[in-house]
Design a protein around this motif. Structure first.
Motif, mmCIF file in Angstrom:
data_model
loop_
_atom_site.group_PDB
_atom_site.id
_atom_site.type_symbol
_atom_site.label_atom_id
_atom_site.label_comp_id
_atom_site.label_asym_id
_atom_site.label_seq_id
_atom_site.Cartn_x
_atom_site.Cartn_y
_atom_site.Cartn_z
ATOM 1 N N LEU A 94 24.873 -0.176 -133.363
ATOM 2 C CA LEU A 94 26.170 0.286 -132.877
ATOM 3 C C LEU A 94 26.000 1.679 -132.288
ATOM 4 O O LEU A 94 25.530 2.600 -132.965
ATOM 5 N N THR A 95 26.370 1.843 -131.009
ATOM 6 C CA THR A 95 26.244 3.133 -130.356
ATOM 7 C C THR A 95 27.465 3.998 -130.660
ATOM 8 O O THR A 95 28.497 3.513 -131.154
ATOM 9 N N TYR A 99 31.432 2.955 -131.266
ATOM 10 C CA TYR A 99 32.154 3.406 -132.463
ATOM 11 C C TYR A 99 33.435 4.130 -132.085
ATOM 12 O O TYR A 99 34.493 3.925 -132.695
ATOM 13 N N LEU A 100 33.371 4.990 -131.066
ATOM 14 C CA LEU A 100 34.574 5.696 -130.621
ATOM 15 C C LEU A 100 35.601 4.721 -130.041
ATOM 16 O O LEU A 100 36.812 4.915 -130.213
ATOM 17 N N LEU A 101 35.125 3.689 -129.357
ATOM 18 C CA LEU A 101 36.044 2.678 -128.838
ATOM 19 C C LEU A 101 36.738 1.940 -129.986
ATOM 20 O O LEU A 101 37.949 1.674 -129.933
ATOM 21 N N ILE A 102 35.989 1.623 -131.039
ATOM 22 C CA ILE A 102 36.591 0.984 -132.216
ATOM 23 C C ILE A 102 37.633 1.905 -132.841
ATOM 24 O O ILE A 102 38.714 1.456 -133.262
ATOM 25 N N ALA A 104 39.420 4.169 -131.280
ATOM 26 C CA ALA A 104 40.588 4.209 -130.399
ATOM 27 C C ALA A 104 41.456 2.965 -130.583
ATOM 28 O O ALA A 104 42.690 3.051 -130.660
ATOM 29 N N VAL A 105 40.819 1.796 -130.665
ATOM 30 C CA VAL A 105 41.571 0.551 -130.873
ATOM 31 C C VAL A 105 42.255 0.568 -132.233
ATOM 32 O O VAL A 105 43.431 0.165 -132.368
ATOM 33 N N SER A 106 41.559 1.054 -133.258
ATOM 34 C CA SER A 106 42.143 1.122 -134.600
ATOM 35 C C SER A 106 43.346 2.057 -134.637
ATOM 36 O O SER A 106 44.372 1.748 -135.254
ATOM 37 N N VAL A 107 43.238 3.207 -133.974
ATOM 38 C CA VAL A 107 44.363 4.147 -133.924
ATOM 39 C C VAL A 107 45.551 3.523 -133.209
ATOM 40 O O VAL A 107 46.706 3.645 -133.654
ATOM 41 N N ALA A 108 45.302 2.856 -132.082
ATOM 42 C CA ALA A 108 46.394 2.232 -131.329
ATOM 43 C C ALA A 108 47.103 1.154 -132.160
ATOM 44 O O ALA A 108 48.337 1.088 -132.178
ATOM 45 N N ILE A 109 46.333 0.326 -132.857
ATOM 46 C CA ILE A 109 46.936 -0.726 -133.692
ATOM 47 C C ILE A 109 47.759 -0.111 -134.817
ATOM 48 O O ILE A 109 48.864 -0.575 -135.130
ATOM 49 N N ALA A 110 47.228 0.945 -135.448
ATOM 50 C CA ALA A 110 47.955 1.582 -136.550
ATOM 51 C C ALA A 110 49.259 2.206 -136.062
ATOM 52 O O ALA A 110 50.303 2.092 -136.721
ATOM 53 N N ILE A 111 49.230 2.866 -134.907
ATOM 54 C CA ILE A 111 50.453 3.480 -134.366
ATOM 55 C C ILE A 111 51.492 2.412 -134.044
ATOM 56 O O ILE A 111 52.687 2.565 -134.357
ATOM 57 N N LEU A 134 41.487 6.529 -137.834
ATOM 58 C CA LEU A 134 40.184 7.179 -137.942
ATOM 59 C C LEU A 134 39.521 6.907 -139.288
ATOM 60 O O LEU A 134 38.290 6.858 -139.381
ATOM 61 N N TYR A 135 40.327 6.729 -140.320
ATOM 62 C CA TYR A 135 39.752 6.541 -141.650
ATOM 63 C C TYR A 135 39.135 5.152 -141.825
ATOM 64 O O TYR A 135 38.083 5.024 -142.462
ATOM 65 N N ILE A 136 39.770 4.131 -141.275
ATOM 66 C CA ILE A 136 39.287 2.759 -141.493
ATOM 67 C C ILE A 136 37.866 2.565 -140.963
ATOM 68 O O ILE A 136 36.988 2.092 -141.701
ATOM 69 N N PRO A 137 37.542 2.896 -139.693
ATOM 70 C CA PRO A 137 36.140 2.747 -139.260
ATOM 71 C C PRO A 137 35.180 3.624 -140.046
ATOM 72 O O PRO A 137 34.049 3.218 -140.330
ATOM 73 N N HIS A 138 35.625 4.841 -140.407
ATOM 74 C CA HIS A 138 34.775 5.720 -141.198
ATOM 75 C C HIS A 138 34.478 5.104 -142.568
ATOM 76 O O HIS A 138 33.338 5.135 -143.046
#
Length: 327
Positions: A94-95, A99-102, A104-111, A134-138
């Motif tokens: 995973l580059t 990871y940053l794209l994941i 961004a998608v996670s933040v958008a879904i949460a909002i 940000l917390y979920i992928p981390h």
């Protein structure tokens, strides 16, 4: 929603985002590594690791398939190498860009979930969406890295024993390492195969082993590297040295399990006591909704709610510190 509760939620979201970023890109991990190396073999291995690090960074590292995003990552993230190490520990290719794209998608879904499903105000939904997104992928990458490291340590003493048997039968060190790569399951097998492949490609054995520490960041594997490096400089019976190292690693694992068993009561108490307020809140909410919502709809309730959450968090932190031992 009262202004006080709004400010509490905004502040909590901002604090969570700051804590996650500091934990992900801060220098605590580097300090811990240097401390472990100093305890094991003085300051010389630290210099060796730094030299290897600078040599490894000479190769081109593409953090994203999009050239513009790749340049932005290298320009705006000076500590991107720490994130690369964290992603490498998961065992997936995973580059940083992916990871940053994941994220961004996670933040958008949460909002969107907080805005349209929970019907929270937009400022609160944005701040909490950023924190949760940000917390979920981390959390997931940390969980995968710890799981892979646990599997590696589970088979690592057997890998050292395999090297010892190969040395006693007359095989060179490189062939013994290659035998571990063929016989042991992953992730031990794949990491030792990478060491053997690096030696075949002309790299030194020590450099190839230090490269593995980017994906397997554990003192046990560093013990192996340092033991083999010392034996190379001073000579001696390497099979006997590695046999003692294998026994030492087994004893460390037994001590960790013993500590975990002795602290199980404290951990169970922390889980039960920490979950009781939330269980009681849910039961009271189902029985008498208006009685519980006073905590959210009044200034005094907001103060009590914030104080209670703060004390619960402090209790978890104290009990976690009490049962966390460095071996």
């Amino acid at each position: 929603m009262t202004p006080t509760l709004l400010y509490l939620l905004l502040g909590g979201g901002a604090f969570a985002v700051t804590a996650i970023l500091l934990f992900a890109f801060g220098g605590e991990e580097a300090t811990r590594k240097a401390h472990l190396l100093t305890r094991v073999a003085g300051t010389a291995p630290v210099k060796k690791l730094d030299g290897h690090k600078s040599a490894g960074l000479r190769r081109a590292t593409a953090d994203s398939g999009i050239p513009l995003l790749d340049r932005l990552i290298k320009a705006l993230m000076p500590n991107a190498d720490k994130l690369r190490k964290r992603l490498a520990c998961t065992g997936f290719n995973l580059t940083v860009g992916e990871y940053l794209l994941i994220n961004a998608v996670s933040v958008a879904i949460a909002i969107l979930a907080f805005t349209f499903l929970a019907h929270w105000p937009k400022p609160v939904a944005v701040f909490l969406g950023i924190a949760v997104g940000l917390y979920i992928p981390h959390f997931v990458t940390g969980f995968l890295g710890k799981r892979r490291l646990k599997k590696f340590l589970g088979n690592f003493p057997e890998a050292i024993d395999t090297i010892c048997r190969g040395l006693r039968s007359g095989l060179p060190v490189s062939e013994s390492i290659a035998a571990v790569g063929r016989e042991m399951p992953d992730p031990v097998g794949i990491e030792f195969r990478r060491i053997a492949d690096g030696v075949r490609m002309g790299r030194s054995q020590e450099d190839s082993m230090w490269e593995v520490t980017r994906r397997v960041d554990t003192p046990e594997f560093r013990f192996l590297i340092i033991a083999m490096a010392i034996q190379k400089e001073t000579g001696g019976n390497l099979a006997e040295t590695l046999g003692h190292l294998s026994e030492l690693i087994r004893r460390r694992r037994q001590l960790k399990l013993k500590i975990r068993a002795m602290s199980s009561e404290a951990r169970a108490s922390a889980m039960i006591i920490g979950s009781l307020p939330f269980i009681m809140f849910t039961l009271l909410y189902l029985v008498n909704k208006s009685y519980v919502l006073i905590l959210f709809n009044s200034t005094g309730g907001n103060i009590l709610l914030g104080f209670g959450l703060g004390m619960i968090t402090l209790g978890w932190a104290v009990m976690g510190k009490m049962i966390n031992f460095e071996i």
